[in-house]
Scaffold this motif. Structure first.
Motif, PDB file in Angstrom:
ATOM      1  N   THR A 110       0.866  -1.176   0.000  1.00  0.00           N
ATOM      2  CA  THR A 110       0.000   0.000   0.000  1.00  0.00           C
ATOM      3  C   THR A 110       0.898   1.219   0.000  1.00  0.00           C
ATOM      4  OG1 THR A 110      -1.913   1.047   1.045  1.00  0.00           O
ATOM      5  CG2 THR A 110      -0.208   0.254   2.508  1.00  0.00           C
ATOM      6  N   SER A 112       0.877   5.587   0.392  1.00  0.00           N
ATOM      7  CA  SER A 112       0.179   6.839   0.665  1.00  0.00           C
ATOM      8  C   SER A 112       1.219   7.911   0.927  1.00  0.00           C
ATOM      9  CB  SER A 112      -0.734   6.695   1.886  1.00  0.00           C
ATOM     10  OG  SER A 112       0.041   6.673   3.068  1.00  0.00           O
ATOM     11  N   VAL A 125      -4.354  -2.297   3.349  1.00  0.00           N
ATOM     12  CA  VAL A 125      -5.190  -1.483   2.459  1.00  0.00           C
ATOM     13  C   VAL A 125      -5.131  -0.004   2.799  1.00  0.00           C
ATOM     14  CG1 VAL A 125      -6.717  -3.403   1.951  1.00  0.00           C
ATOM     15  CG2 VAL A 125      -7.251  -1.874   3.862  1.00  0.00           C
ATOM     16  N   CYS A 126      -4.541   0.345   3.960  1.00  0.00           N
ATOM     17  CA  CYS A 126      -4.330   1.749   4.273  1.00  0.00           C
ATOM     18  C   CYS A 126      -3.255   1.846   5.348  1.00  0.00           C
ATOM     19  CB  CYS A 126      -5.623   2.406   4.754  1.00  0.00           C
ATOM     20  SG  CYS A 126      -5.547   4.216   4.772  1.00  0.00           S
ATOM     21  N   ALA A 165      -4.786   6.051   0.705  1.00  0.00           N
ATOM     22  CA  ALA A 165      -3.812   5.037   0.311  1.00  0.00           C
ATOM     23  C   ALA A 165      -4.341   4.225  -0.862  1.00  0.00           C
ATOM     24  CB  ALA A 165      -3.520   4.105   1.482  1.00  0.00           C
ATOM     25  N   THR A 166      -3.449   3.934  -1.780  1.00  0.00           N
ATOM     26  CA  THR A 166      -3.761   2.971  -2.832  1.00  0.00           C
ATOM     27  C   THR A 166      -3.086   1.664  -2.461  1.00  0.00           C
ATOM     28  OG1 THR A 166      -1.821   3.688  -4.074  1.00  0.00           O
ATOM     29  CG2 THR A 166      -3.912   4.726  -4.625  1.00  0.00           C
ATOM     30  N   SER A 167      -3.688   0.564  -2.854  1.00  0.00           N
ATOM     31  CA  SER A 167      -3.099  -0.725  -2.494  1.00  0.00           C
ATOM     32  C   SER A 167      -3.252  -1.721  -3.636  1.00  0.00           C
ATOM     33  CB  SER A 167      -3.762  -1.289  -1.231  1.00  0.00           C
ATOM     34  OG  SER A 167      -5.135  -1.534  -1.429  1.00  0.00           O
TER      35      SER A 167
END
Lengths: 202, 53
Positions: A110, A112, A125-126, A165-167
């Motif tokens: 992930t 961010s 995931v974040c 966040a992108t994951s």
């Protein structure tokens, strides 16, 4: 009990009846479709693309939320966060499993404004979690082939206090996915706000 | 006791499952380890502003 219509390979049509209000369509004794007052349940392989919503649950206590009994025909699962918060700042984690939750073998990351966190025990995931922030977003888990699943997601706070966040990730299970666990990396932070639900489809 | 929430997506049943004694012991140990690690982390030293032009 239920009303059954069975396409038997030896006897042809075999039917039973009761007053349950439920009907099952069977192939040689194996139930493939059940219609009950609560809805329709499909057994075995399903060739359609019906999107089914799980039950949204309050994420206000506990260290994890498990969605179980996911049908074997499911090829896509969407995990949704709505105003979720936890007691600490541990990164948000989604795990999947077949028979039990798989806790190793996840690849990906992930990313961010708080940096990059590598997957290991699950799909992170974040990251860069703010303990006072509420998080929203969704994570999609897709059946790639056999028992390999790939993940992608966007999760972030409802304010600009921190970046979203992108994951991405992947994992190979020992069998067909039948459960999803929503938790945190340290496994000890507890949920204290919001709700979480999933969608699944074939 | 610590617990997890379990949702059966086919029946819609939501259950609160309490940790087993073994799970609770592991949880308590993890929390203690986190507290110990946090205590060992030195506080950040404030940086004095330089006001350089």
């Amino acid at each position: 009990m239920s009303v059954t219509l069975n396409a038997s390979t030896s006897s042809g049509l075999v039917q039973t009846a009761d007053t349950s209000g439920t009907i099952e369509l069977q192939s040689n004794g194996t139930t493939r479709l059940t219609v009950a007052s609560t809805g329709v349940t499909i057994g075995g392989t399903f060739g359609g693309s019906v999107i089914t919503s799980g039950t949204a649950v309050a994420s206000t206590s506990g260290t994890s939320i498990d969605f179980t009994s996911i049908p074997s025909w499911v090829k896509k699962i969407t995990v949704m966060y709505s105003g979720v918060s936890t007691s600490g700042t541990s990164n948000y984690l989604v795990q999947v499993g077949s028979g039990s939750v798989t806790t190793s073998g996840y690849t990906g990351q992930t990313n961010s404004g708080g940096g990059i966190s590598a997957n290991s025990a699950g799909f992170i995931v974040c990251n860069n979690i703010g303990s006072a922030s509420l998080y929203v977003g969704s994570v999609t888990i897709l059946l790639f082939n056999s028992n390999t699943y790939v993940e992608s997601g966007l999760v972030g706070p409802t304010t600009s206090a921190a970046s979203m966040a992108t994951s991405v990730g992947a994992v190979t299970l020992g069998g067909v996915l039948d459960r999803v666990r929503v938790t945190t990396v340290n496994g000890t932070d507890t949920f204290d706000a919001g709700s979480i639900n999933i969608l699944y489809e074939g | 006791m610590t617990h997890r929430i379990v949702v059966d997506v086919q029946t819609g049943e939501v259950t609160q499952v309490e940790y087993t004694a073994e799970e609770q012991a592991a949880y308590d140990a993890a929390v203690a380890a986190q507290a110990e690690a946090s205590a060992e982390t030195p506080a950040e030293t404030p940086v004095e502003p330089t006001n350089e032009v």
